[in-house]
Design a protein around this motif. Structure first.
Motif, PDB file in Angstrom:
ATOM      1  N   LEU A   1     -29.938  58.687 131.302  1.00 34.52           N
ATOM      2  CA  LEU A   1     -28.681  58.340 131.953  1.00 34.52           C
ATOM      3  C   LEU A   1     -27.477  58.834 131.154  1.00 34.52           C
ATOM      4  CD1 LEU A   1     -29.471  54.806 133.381  1.00 34.52           C
ATOM      5  CD2 LEU A   1     -29.275  56.954 134.604  1.00 34.52           C
ATOM      6  N   PHE A   2     -27.620  58.923 129.849  1.00 35.64           N
ATOM      7  CA  PHE A   2     -26.569  59.538 129.038  1.00 35.64           C
ATOM      8  C   PHE A   2     -26.358  60.985 129.473  1.00 35.64           C
ATOM      9  CE2 PHE A   2     -25.132  61.955 125.345  1.00 35.64           C
ATOM     10  CZ  PHE A   2     -24.101  61.181 124.857  1.00 35.64           C
ATOM     11  N   LEU A   3     -27.457  61.737 129.648  1.00 39.25           N
ATOM     12  CA  LEU A   3     -27.355  63.135 130.078  1.00 39.25           C
ATOM     13  C   LEU A   3     -26.818  63.242 131.503  1.00 39.25           C
ATOM     14  CD1 LEU A   3     -30.655  64.565 128.568  1.00 39.25           C
ATOM     15  CD2 LEU A   3     -28.321  64.989 127.783  1.00 39.25           C
ATOM     16  N   ALA A   4     -27.193  62.291 132.358  1.00 40.21           N
ATOM     17  CA  ALA A   4     -26.633  62.273 133.717  1.00 40.21           C
ATOM     18  C   ALA A   4     -25.125  62.071 133.669  1.00 40.21           C
ATOM     19  CB  ALA A   4     -27.295  61.176 134.548  1.00 40.21           C
ATOM     20  N   GLY A   5     -24.678  61.178 132.780  1.00 37.46           N
ATOM     21  CA  GLY A   5     -23.246  60.968 132.610  1.00 37.46           C
ATOM     22  C   GLY A   5     -22.548  62.211 132.079  1.00 37.46           C
ATOM     23  N   VAL A   6     -23.186  62.903 131.153  1.00 35.48           N
ATOM     24  CA  VAL A   6     -22.625  64.155 130.626  1.00 35.48           C
ATOM     25  C   VAL A   6     -22.436  65.159 131.754  1.00 35.48           C
ATOM     26  CG1 VAL A   6     -23.098  66.162 129.167  1.00 35.48           C
ATOM     27  CG2 VAL A   6     -23.498  63.853 128.282  1.00 35.48           C
ATOM     28  N   ALA A   7     -23.492  65.376 132.550  1.00 36.51           N
ATOM     29  CA  ALA A   7     -23.423  66.350 133.641  1.00 36.51           C
ATOM     30  C   ALA A   7     -22.373  65.959 134.670  1.00 36.51           C
ATOM     31  CB  ALA A   7     -24.793  66.486 134.304  1.00 36.51           C
ATOM     32  N   THR A   8     -22.321  64.668 135.015  1.00 37.43           N
ATOM     33  CA  THR A   8     -21.386  64.207 136.046  1.00 37.43           C
ATOM     34  C   THR A   8     -19.941  64.471 135.647  1.00 37.43           C
ATOM     35  OG1 THR A   8     -22.917  62.490 136.789  1.00 37.43           O
ATOM     36  CG2 THR A   8     -20.600  62.203 137.356  1.00 37.43           C
ATOM     37  N   PHE A   9     -19.559  64.036 134.461  1.00 43.47           N
ATOM     38  CA  PHE A   9     -18.161  64.194 134.056  1.00 43.47           C
ATOM     39  C   PHE A   9     -17.818  65.632 133.679  1.00 43.47           C
ATOM     40  CE2 PHE A   9     -16.873  60.142 134.854  1.00 43.47           C
ATOM     41  CZ  PHE A   9     -15.725  59.728 134.192  1.00 43.47           C
ATOM     42  N   ALA A  10     -18.777  66.369 133.133  1.00 40.19           N
ATOM     43  CA  ALA A  10     -18.502  67.775 132.816  1.00 40.19           C
ATOM     44  C   ALA A  10     -18.197  68.557 134.096  1.00 40.19           C
ATOM     45  CB  ALA A  10     -19.682  68.389 132.085  1.00 40.19           C
ATOM     46  N   LEU A  11     -18.976  68.301 135.160  1.00 40.99           N
ATOM     47  CA  LEU A  11     -18.740  68.975 136.438  1.00 40.99           C
ATOM     48  C   LEU A  11     -17.488  68.445 137.129  1.00 40.99           C
ATOM     49  CD1 LEU A  11     -22.382  69.087 137.859  1.00 40.99           C
ATOM     50  CD2 LEU A  11     -21.031  71.053 137.111  1.00 40.99           C
ATOM     51  N   LEU A  12     -17.346  67.139 137.147  1.00 41.84           N
ATOM     52  CA  LEU A  12     -16.265  66.523 137.912  1.00 41.84           C
ATOM     53  C   LEU A  12     -14.897  66.969 137.410  1.00 41.84           C
ATOM     54  CD1 LEU A  12     -15.964  64.470 140.256  1.00 41.84           C
ATOM     55  CD2 LEU A  12     -15.725  62.691 138.503  1.00 41.84           C
ATOM     56  N   TYR A  13     -14.760  67.109 136.098  1.00 42.76           N
ATOM     57  CA  TYR A  13     -13.459  67.446 135.526  1.00 42.76           C
ATOM     58  C   TYR A  13     -13.448  68.833 134.882  1.00 42.76           C
ATOM     59  CZ  TYR A  13     -12.277  62.612 136.392  1.00 42.76           C
ATOM     60  OH  TYR A  13     -12.030  61.404 137.014  1.00 42.76           O
ATOM     61  N   SER A  14     -14.308  69.715 135.366  1.00 42.37           N
ATOM     62  CA  SER A  14     -14.440  71.036 134.739  1.00 42.37           C
ATOM     63  C   SER A  14     -13.171  71.872 134.837  1.00 42.37           C
ATOM     64  CB  SER A  14     -15.612  71.799 135.374  1.00 42.37           C
ATOM     65  OG  SER A  14     -15.410  71.971 136.766  1.00 42.37           O
TER      66      SER A  14
ATOM     67  N   VAL B   1     -25.025  70.685 140.783  1.00 37.03           N
ATOM     68  CA  VAL B   1     -25.115  71.809 139.850  1.00 37.03           C
ATOM     69  C   VAL B   1     -25.206  73.138 140.602  1.00 37.03           C
ATOM     70  CG1 VAL B   1     -26.148  70.383 138.032  1.00 37.03           C
ATOM     71  CG2 VAL B   1     -27.643  71.624 139.610  1.00 37.03           C
ATOM     72  N   THR B   2     -25.804  73.134 141.783  1.00 32.97           N
ATOM     73  CA  THR B   2     -25.825  74.356 142.601  1.00 32.97           C
ATOM     74  C   THR B   2     -24.412  74.769 142.991  1.00 32.97           C
ATOM     75  OG1 THR B   2     -28.017  73.796 143.472  1.00 32.97           O
ATOM     76  CG2 THR B   2     -26.717  75.411 144.708  1.00 32.97           C
ATOM     77  N   LEU B   3     -23.617  73.794 143.437  1.00 33.83           N
ATOM     78  CA  LEU B   3     -22.225  74.080 143.765  1.00 33.83           C
ATOM     79  C   LEU B   3     -21.441  74.512 142.532  1.00 33.83           C
ATOM     80  CD1 LEU B   3     -21.559  71.100 146.199  1.00 33.83           C
ATOM     81  CD2 LEU B   3     -21.587  73.521 146.809  1.00 33.83           C
ATOM     82  N   GLY B   4     -21.799  73.922 141.379  1.00 37.61           N
ATOM     83  CA  GLY B   4     -21.132  74.290 140.140  1.00 37.61           C
ATOM     84  C   GLY B   4     -21.310  75.755 139.785  1.00 37.61           C
ATOM     85  N   LEU B   5     -22.426  76.333 140.176  1.00 40.76           N
ATOM     86  CA  LEU B   5     -22.667  77.758 139.922  1.00 40.76           C
ATOM     87  C   LEU B   5     -21.914  78.641 140.917  1.00 40.76           C
ATOM     88  CD1 LEU B   5     -26.499  77.605 139.141  1.00 40.76           C
ATOM     89  CD2 LEU B   5     -24.587  77.702 137.510  1.00 40.76           C
ATOM     90  N   LEU B   6     -21.441  78.064 142.028  1.00 37.52           N
ATOM     91  CA  LEU B   6     -20.667  78.817 143.016  1.00 37.52           C
ATOM     92  C   LEU B   6     -19.160  78.757 142.753  1.00 37.52           C
ATOM     93  CD1 LEU B   6     -22.502  77.746 146.309  1.00 37.52           C
ATOM     94  CD2 LEU B   6     -22.806  79.872 145.013  1.00 37.52           C
TER      95      LEU B   6
ATOM     96  N   ALA C   1     -24.763  71.909 132.918  1.00 38.83           N
ATOM     97  CA  ALA C   1     -25.119  70.810 133.818  1.00 38.83           C
ATOM     98  C   ALA C   1     -26.528  70.975 134.376  1.00 38.83           C
ATOM     99  CB  ALA C   1     -24.102  70.725 134.962  1.00 38.83           C
ATOM    100  N   VAL C   2     -26.952  72.201 134.629  1.00 37.78           N
ATOM    101  CA  VAL C   2     -28.327  72.445 135.089  1.00 37.78           C
ATOM    102  C   VAL C   2     -29.319  71.925 134.053  1.00 37.78           C
ATOM    103  CG1 VAL C   2     -30.048  74.220 135.562  1.00 37.78           C
ATOM    104  CG2 VAL C   2     -27.778  74.388 136.602  1.00 37.78           C
ATOM    105  N   ALA C   3     -29.083  72.251 132.783  1.00 35.23           N
ATOM    106  CA  ALA C   3     -29.980  71.795 131.715  1.00 35.23           C
ATOM    107  C   ALA C   3     -30.014  70.274 131.637  1.00 35.23           C
ATOM    108  CB  ALA C   3     -29.533  72.390 130.384  1.00 35.23           C
ATOM    109  N   CYS C   4     -28.856  69.617 131.758  1.00 34.79           N
ATOM    110  CA  CYS C   4     -28.806  68.151 131.730  1.00 34.79           C
ATOM    111  C   CYS C   4     -29.570  67.551 132.909  1.00 34.79           C
ATOM    112  CB  CYS C   4     -27.362  67.677 131.756  1.00 34.79           C
ATOM    113  SG  CYS C   4     -26.429  67.972 130.239  1.00 34.79           S
ATOM    114  N   ALA C   5     -29.431  68.162 134.090  1.00 37.28           N
ATOM    115  CA  ALA C   5     -30.088  67.644 135.286  1.00 37.28           C
ATOM    116  C   ALA C   5     -31.613  67.713 135.152  1.00 37.28           C
ATOM    117  CB  ALA C   5     -29.633  68.427 136.519  1.00 37.28           C
TER     118      ALA C   5
END
Length: 427
Positions: free
Chosen positions: A44-57, A115-120, A203-207
Motif C-alpha cells: 500500500l505504500f507503493l500504491a500511495g507512491v504511484a497514486t500521488f506521483a501520477l496525480l500530481y505529475s 499507468v497506461t494513461l500515464g504513458l500517453l 508508476a508501472v514498476a510500483c503497480a
C-alpha cells in the motif's frame, strides 16, 4: 459470525457464512509484527507512491507547460485540477465496485488503467488534450484511496489502524515528493514531456510490485451493486455529524495544500528567487517531513486526542503559511516544512477517524472523504492560482489561512458537541 464482527459492510448484499475452522477475527487480522503486515504495508505504500506521483505529475512543471502552450498559470493549473477533479467525481462509484468485486481487484485495475494513461500523457498535442488525459487519469486513480482505507479497516486490527493508514498516507507523500523532484530535474534537461514519461514508467514498476505483494483479503464480503442500497448507505453517512465534520476538514486541509504547491513553482522561478527548474523540483523534498508526520499521527492522537491533533495540525499549517510570506528563501522553506507537516498530520488523523467511525459501508464512507478531499485539491489549485495572479503570493496565503480557520472552527464545533453529549449522558 455477524457482519459487524468481520468489519465488512452490512449495508450491501448478504454476508457469506464463515467456516468454523477459521480463527477469530481478532486473531486473523493483521497487526505490526504479525504475518503479512509488512508485505501489506509495503504494497500500500507503493500504491500511495504511484497514486500521488501520477496525480500530481504536472504540478512542478506548470511554468514549463505555461511556456510551451503559451497559457497563464490559471489555465495550466487545470492539468492538476482536472486530475483531482476526476478522482473526486469517480471515487464514490469506484468504492461501490470495490464492495462488489473486492478491494484488491479494484485497486489493481485502477492502477493498471492509470499507468497506461500515464504513458500517453507525454504525447498530448495541446493543452486541451493534456487536460482531458489528466481527467481520465484521475478518474482511474479513484479506485485506490477509498478501497485502500476500506481494505485496512477490514484487514488490520483496530489498534493498528491509525498507524497503518499513516503509512499509506506516507506513501502518498513520498509519491508526491519523488514525482515532483524527478520531474523537476528531468524537465530541466529534456523538457516536461520526458519528465512525465519517466513518472509513468516509475508508476508501472510500483503497480506491478503492489499486485505481487498485497495479501489476499480475508474479511471482505461481497455486496450488491444495487443503486438504492448505495444511495441509502451514502445518505446514512452524510447524516452523521461527525463524518460530515471530518469530510469538511479533509477538504479544507487539501485546499491549503493544493493551492500552495500549485503556485510555489511560479513564485520560486520569479524574482527575487529566480531558481532554475531543477532546484524548484527539489523543493518538494520537504514532503519527507509529511512522511514522518503522517507516520507519527497515531502517537499524536494518543497524546492529544483526535481533536487536539487536528488543532495541532491546523496551527502548524497556519504558522507555515505566515512564514512563507518572508522574502528570505530559508524562511520560505521553513514555512513549507510546517505547512507540509501540519497538512499530512491532519489528513492522517481525519482519514483514520472516518474508518473508525463508519461501522458499515466503510468503502462509501472513505469514498466520501476522498471525494471531499480531492474537491478541496481542485478548488485549492484553481483558486490558489487565481489568487496568485490577482494578488501575488499573499493572495494564495490568504486563501490558505481562510481554509485553516475553517478547520479550527469545525474542530471547535466538534469539541462543543462532544461536551454537550457528555453532559447529557446519564450517569
Amino acid at each position: 459470525m455477524t457482519p459487524a464482527s468481520t468489519g465488512a459492510s452490512t449495508s450491501v448484499g448478504a454476508v457469506a457464512s464463515v467456516p468454523s475452522a477459521q480463527p477469530p477475527v481478532s486473531e486473523s487480522r493483521m497487526s505490526p509484527g504479525g504475518p503479512g503486515y509488512r508485505r501489506m504495508s509495503l504494497a500500500l505504500f507503493l500504491a500511495g507512491v504511484a497514486t500521488f506521483a501520477l496525480l500530481y505529475s504536472t504540478q512542478a512543471l506548470l511554468p514549463l507547460i505555461s511556456g510551451d502552450f503559451a497559457v497563464s498559470a490559471g489555465d495550466a493549473s487545470w492539468t492538476v485540477a482536472a486530475a483531482t477533479g476526476g478522482l473526486a467525481l469517480f471515487v464514490l462509484p469506484m468504492s461501490a465496485l470495490s464492495e462488489r468485486y473486492g478491494r484488491r481487484t479494484v485497486m489493481t485495475a485502477s492502477l493498471a488503467v492509470a499507468v497506461t494513461l500515464g504513458l500517453l500523457v507525454p504525447f498530448a498535442p495541446s493543452l486541451g488534450a493534456l487536460v482531458a488525459l489528466r481527467a481520465l487519469q484521475g478518474a482511474a486513480l479513484a479506485g485506490l484511496p477509498a478501497s485502500a482505507t476500506a481494505y485496512l479497516a477490514e484487514e488490520v486490527t483496530p489498534k493498528a489502524l491509525v498507524t497503518a493508514i499513516g503509512l499509506f498516507v506516507a506513501g502518498n507523500s513520498v509519491g508526491g515528493m519523488s514525482g515532483r523532484v524527478i520531474t523537476g530535474w528531468v524537465a530541466q534537461e529534456w523538457g516536461w514531456r520526458v519528465a512525465v514519461g519517466v513518472i509513468g514508467v516509475v508508476a508501472v514498476a510500483c503497480a506491478v510490485a503492489f499486485r505481487l505483494l498485497l495479501p489476499a483479503p480475508r474479511h471482505f464480503r461481497a455486496g450488491s451493486l444495487r443503486p438504492g442500497v448505495l444511495v441509502r448507505t451514502v445518505r446514512g453517512h452524510l447524516a452523521d455529524p461527525l463524518l460530515r465534520r471530518l469530510y469538511a476538514i479533509g477538504a479544507l486541509f487539501m485546499t491549503v495544500f493544493g493551492g500552495v504547491y500549485t503556485v510555489i513553482g511560479y513564485r520560486l522561478t520569479e524574482a527575487p528567487f529566480s531558481l532554475p527548474q531543477g532546484i524548484v523540483g527539489s523543493i518538494f523534498l520537504v514532503y519527507l517531513v509529511g512522511t514522518v508526520s503522517a507516520s507519527a499521527a497515531g502517537r499524536l492522537v494518543g497524546r492529544l486526542g483526535r481533536r487536539g491533533a487536528l488543532y495541532a495540525g491546523g496551527g502548524t499549517t497556519a504558522a507555515g503559511l505566515l512564514l512563507s510570506l518572508a522574502g528570505s528563501l530559508p524562511v520560505v522553506l521553513l514555512g513549507l516544512v510546517l505547512i507540509t507537516a501540519g497538512f499530512f498530520a491532519g489528513h492522517a488523523v481525519a482519514s483514520s477517524a472516518v474508518g473508525k467511525t463508519a461501522t458499515v459501508g466503510r468503502a462509501q464512507a472513505s469514498a466520501l472523504y476522498q471525494s471531499a478531499y480531492y474537491v478541496g485539491s481542485s478548488v485549492g489549485s484553481t483558486v490558489g492560482a487565481l489568487a496568485f495572479h490577482a494578488g501575488g503570493w499573499g493572495g494564495t496565503v490568504g486563501v490558505g489561512l481562510v481554509a485553516v480557520a475553517g478547520v479550527a472552527a469545525i474542530t471547535l464545533a466538534g469539541t462543543r458537541a462532544a461536551a454537550r453529549a457528555a453532559v447529557a449522558r446519564p450517569a
